[in-house]
Design a protein around this motif. Structure first.
Motif, mmCIF file in Angstrom:
data_model
loop_
_atom_site.group_PDB
_atom_site.id
_atom_site.type_symbol
_atom_site.label_atom_id
_atom_site.label_comp_id
_atom_site.label_asym_id
_atom_site.label_seq_id
_atom_site.Cartn_x
_atom_site.Cartn_y
_atom_site.Cartn_z
ATOM 1 N N LEU A 132 40.075 96.646 116.089
ATOM 2 C CA LEU A 132 40.105 97.760 115.148
ATOM 3 C C LEU A 132 40.227 99.080 115.907
ATOM 4 O O LEU A 132 40.885 100.010 115.461
ATOM 5 C CB LEU A 132 38.802 97.723 114.340
ATOM 6 C CG LEU A 132 38.684 98.571 113.099
ATOM 7 C CD1 LEU A 132 39.795 98.234 112.121
ATOM 8 C CD2 LEU A 132 37.332 98.300 112.432
ATOM 9 N N CYS A 133 39.576 99.141 117.062
ATOM 10 C CA CYS A 133 39.513 100.402 117.818
ATOM 11 C C CYS A 133 40.891 100.772 118.356
ATOM 12 O O CYS A 133 41.524 99.978 119.045
ATOM 13 C CB CYS A 133 38.522 100.274 118.968
ATOM 14 S SG CYS A 133 38.391 101.794 119.926
ATOM 15 N N CYS A 193 35.367 101.862 113.630
ATOM 16 C CA CYS A 193 34.409 100.777 113.819
ATOM 17 C C CYS A 193 33.142 101.025 113.000
ATOM 18 O O CYS A 193 32.533 100.094 112.477
ATOM 19 C CB CYS A 193 34.065 100.645 115.300
ATOM 20 S SG CYS A 193 33.388 102.143 116.009
ATOM 21 N N VAL A 194 32.783 102.321 112.876
ATOM 22 C CA VAL A 194 31.584 102.664 112.107
ATOM 23 C C VAL A 194 31.771 102.247 110.652
ATOM 24 O O VAL A 194 30.882 101.647 110.035
ATOM 25 C CB VAL A 194 31.313 104.182 112.205
ATOM 26 C CG1 VAL A 194 30.129 104.564 111.338
ATOM 27 C CG2 VAL A 194 31.091 104.583 113.638
ATOM 28 N N ALA A 195 32.968 102.547 110.123
ATOM 29 C CA ALA A 195 33.250 102.179 108.742
ATOM 30 C C ALA A 195 33.220 100.660 108.589
ATOM 31 O O ALA A 195 32.639 100.132 107.632
ATOM 32 C CB ALA A 195 34.610 102.730 108.327
ATOM 33 N N GLY A 218 33.106 95.692 113.129
ATOM 34 C CA GLY A 218 33.381 96.946 113.829
ATOM 35 C C GLY A 218 34.393 96.737 114.936
ATOM 36 O O GLY A 218 35.044 97.679 115.385
ATOM 37 N N TYR A 219 34.505 95.512 115.377
ATOM 38 C CA TYR A 219 35.379 95.218 116.506
ATOM 39 C C TYR A 219 36.729 94.672 116.046
ATOM 40 O O TYR A 219 37.770 95.085 116.539
ATOM 41 C CB TYR A 219 34.698 94.212 117.426
ATOM 42 C CG TYR A 219 35.478 93.912 118.696
ATOM 43 C CD1 TYR A 219 35.393 94.762 119.790
ATOM 44 C CD2 TYR A 219 36.298 92.798 118.788
ATOM 45 C CE1 TYR A 219 36.102 94.502 120.949
ATOM 46 C CE2 TYR A 219 37.014 92.535 119.950
ATOM 47 C CZ TYR A 219 36.905 93.393 121.031
ATOM 48 O OH TYR A 219 37.609 93.142 122.169
ATOM 49 N N ILE A 263 35.746 99.439 122.706
ATOM 50 C CA ILE A 263 34.575 98.557 122.565
ATOM 51 C C ILE A 263 34.748 97.355 123.484
ATOM 52 O O ILE A 263 35.770 96.674 123.454
ATOM 53 C CB ILE A 263 34.400 98.093 121.103
ATOM 54 C CG1 ILE A 263 34.395 99.302 120.172
ATOM 55 C CG2 ILE A 263 33.101 97.295 120.961
ATOM 56 C CD1 ILE A 263 34.221 98.936 118.713
ATOM 57 N N ARG A 264 33.754 97.141 124.326
ATOM 58 C CA ARG A 264 33.779 95.994 125.253
ATOM 59 C C ARG A 264 32.967 94.854 124.630
ATOM 60 O O ARG A 264 31.814 95.045 124.260
ATOM 61 C CB ARG A 264 33.164 96.395 126.584
ATOM 62 C CG ARG A 264 33.845 97.567 127.237
ATOM 63 C CD ARG A 264 34.635 97.133 128.458
ATOM 64 N NE ARG A 264 35.275 98.287 129.078
ATOM 65 C CZ ARG A 264 36.506 98.719 128.731
ATOM 66 N NH1 ARG A 264 37.208 98.081 127.801
ATOM 67 N NH2 ARG A 264 37.034 99.759 129.325
#
Lengths: 442, 188
Positions: free
Chosen positions: B104-105, B135-137, B87-88, B110-111
């Protein structure tokens, strides 16, 4: 190859992770998933209370106090409160759809506040006329305050355009009843403005931490552009949305004809001075019939023909509605998906959409989807026929009303058209005399 | 009104009007009463069913708010605290470290911070999250599915018809009671 590598990565990662997961250090405090609460339900009930109070006040100001200034102040309050503070949602206009969906779909539960929003203005209209339109509806208010130079709409055009609200109402009910869409909300021209200046959000932020969240330019551009056009037009053609579009206005027009009390131009009697003739920016003042003692038998032939024609036209309308039902039914997501799948399977279109992919992955039988879609199509066919018949009925009843000769001796506010805004009061010399008496008595 | 009608007090037209008014009142009352009988006291709000959501990205673009009221949330009890979080990190990330080119974000929301050894904690900064679901995907495809999208009710203005719900391809949006406004993922 790439897939294989990915698979291996996943395998190793998940294996290493499974080992690691067991060993999260003791001191580590696992955070919780945050769940900020929605706005309290109390605000819904405050809205209903404010709505009822505002309509009661509007009725008092329009019928008893006869104060245009009071109504204008209430209009501005409603615009600020229901519009900019509460964001214009949910409004009685849109609640038509919730109520319709609630009546047709037993799985959809309508919140009590929305039922109150739908029913209260109707009940008030049955007693006092369209006092909701006068100074409570935020959509009416935003048009009312921008009205600078009202132009007269020719009567024939006004009557023709007056059909549109019924068409819109019928379409909205059809779309809501079939669970397809809430088209009134999608095409609301003013909600973009209300969201542009979200007083409620600003107020909360300022109370909470003294900060100002800034402008909200989120409203979609096409809706804002539509709203700007409607507002521009309503600067010259008063309340153009209320008169020629609003589907809730169509309901209120019907109910207003049977209201117990109503706004009158004069406080006591009409002296036919003609001073109020052009007072109404919405063309809602009826003149006295030109000739005295019009015989009711005039135009009897035409009236009879129209009444005989009525069932024929309603049948034709129903047939036409059935013809357009395939076009209308494409607004329904199930039918759209079924047609998409059919075309993809037939090789008519290349590629897939997200929706068709989801459907294929769900491994639901295609036959089941087609069956559901054909059931929906059946609903649409019936609904579109009823809609066509309804529109034909509205048109015919309008023509029949033109053919009925009624004697009118005085200048009167039209029962259906009058928005109870109170602009005509000051034009009446009898009103001026009444105000003078009040001043002298003080 | 003619003289004769004025004298008689109640005209025929008034009588009809009164009758119709009564009928209409009864109609409005019946409809409202019928609905009230099975209405709920509180309001309903929109929420995403994470089991149905396919993280298509519509939530970022269709919401009437910019940025969207839909944000990614993290079910920490499902999360495996992976070093290489899908996700990251972008699948093609050149390196496993926090550089923007690896992430990815699109907004860097995202930390990532180390907890212990190879375990990393991932936290969403909701101020930056736009709800695009990338990130969910990623997490859903290769990880545990601990990241998922939810309508955040401190932001959502609860439109009568949610614009994202109308555009949702997987029918994941639904109205839920306002006193249970979230559909969270939990450890099975």
């Amino acid at each position: 190859m790439r897939r294989l590598i990915l698979f291996l990565i996943v395998l190793t990662v998940s294996a290493s992770v499974a080992l690691a997961a067991a060993k999260l250090p003791k001191w580590y405090d696992r955070p919780d998933t945050t769940t900020p609460a929605p706005q309290s339900d109390i605000f819904e009930y405050i809205d209903v209370a404010v709505l009822a109070a505002a309509m009661a006040l509007a009725a008092y100001l329009a019928l008893k106090r006869r104060s245009r200034r009071g109504l204008l102040a209430l209009t501005i309050f409603s615009l600020l409160y229901f519009g900019f503070w509460r964001g214009g949602c949910v409004c009685p206009v849109g609640s038509i759809q919730n109520v319709t969906l609630g009546l047709f779909d037993s799985g959809y539960v309508v919140p009590a506040a929305i039922i109150a929003f739908f029913a209260l203005p109707l009940v008030f209209t049955l007693f006092f006329g369209r006092v909701f339109c006068a100074a409570v509806c935020p959509l009416g208010a935003i048009q009312d305050v921008v009205l600078v130079k009202p132009l007269k709409v020719p009567a024939w055009l006004a009557h023709a355009l007056g059909i549109l609200p019924y068409v819109y109402l019928g379409l909205a009910v059809l779309m809501a009843a079939t669970g397809s869409a809430f088209i009134i909300c999608r095409l609301d021209p003013f909600v973009g403005f209300f969201r542009l200046v979200p007083l409620g959000k600003w107020g909360q932020a300022i109370i909470q931490d003294g900060s100002w969240p800034g402008w909200d330019l989120g409203g979609r551009f096409n809706l804002l552009a539509l709203g700007a056009c409607v507002l521009l037009i309503s600067a010259f053609i008063g309340r153009v949305y209320c008169r020629f579009v609003c589907p809730y206005g169509a309901l209120l027009r019907i109910l207003s004809r049977f209201s117990r009390w109503r706004v009158t131009i004069t406080p006591d009697e009409c002296i036919q001075c003609r001073l109020c003739e052009d007072a109404c920016p919405f063309g809602a003042i009826n003149k006295p019939t030109r000739r005295k003692n019009v015989s009711r038998s005039e135009g009897k032939g035409r009236l009879a023909a129209l009444i005989l024609l009525l069932p024929v036209m309603v049948a034709v309308g129903g047939w036409l509605g059935g013809r357009v039902s395939p076009v209308l039914s494409r607004r329904n997501p199930t039918i759209r998906l079924a047609e998409r799948i059919r075309d993809e399977d037939a090789g008519k279109i290349k590629g897939t959409t997200d929706a068709s992919e989801v459907f294929r992955e769900s491994r639901r039988p295609v036959a089941e989807l087609y069956e559901e879609a054909s059931g929906k199509r059946g609903e649409f066919l019936l609904g579109a026929r009823l809609l066509g018949a309804f529109i034909a009925l509205v048109v015919m009843l309008k023509m029949i009303r033109f053919s009925i000769r009624r004697r009118r001796d005085d200048y009167e506010a039209d029962r259906a058209d009058c928005l109870a805004c109170g602009r005509c009061f000051a034009h009446c010399p009898r009103e001026q005399a009444r105000l003078k008496r009040i001043r002298e008595n003080k | 009104m003619s003289e004769k009608e004025k004298e008689s007090g109640l005209t025929r037209r008034d009588f009809i009007r009164g009758g119709v008014r009564g009928a209409l009142l009864a109609g409005v009352g019946a409809a409202a009463g019928g609905l009230l009988a099975r209405s709920r006291a509180g309001d309903t709000v929109w929420q995403i069913d994470p089991e149905k959501c396919i993280a298509c990205g519509n939530c970022a673009t269709y919401c009437v708010l910019k940025p969207s009221a839909v944000k990614c949330v993290h079910a920490f009890d499902i999360c495996e605290y992976c070093e290489k979080c899908f996700g990251y990190f972008d699948l093609d990330a050149p390196d496993v470290e926090t550089g923007a080119e690896n992430q990815l974000c699109p907004t860097g929301a995202i930390r990532r911070r180390v907890v212990h050894g190879p375990q990393y904690e991932y936290k969403i900064d909701e101020q930056l999250c736009i709800g695009c679901g990338k990130c969910v995907a990623g997490c859903g495809q290769f990880g545990m599915g601990a990241l998922f999208l939810q309508v955040r009710h401190d932001l959502c203005i609860n439109c009568n018809e949610c614009a994202i719900a109308a555009a949702c391809p997987s029918d994941a949006f639904r109205r839920v009671p306002a006193d249970q406004p979230y559909l969270l993922k939990t450890k099975q």
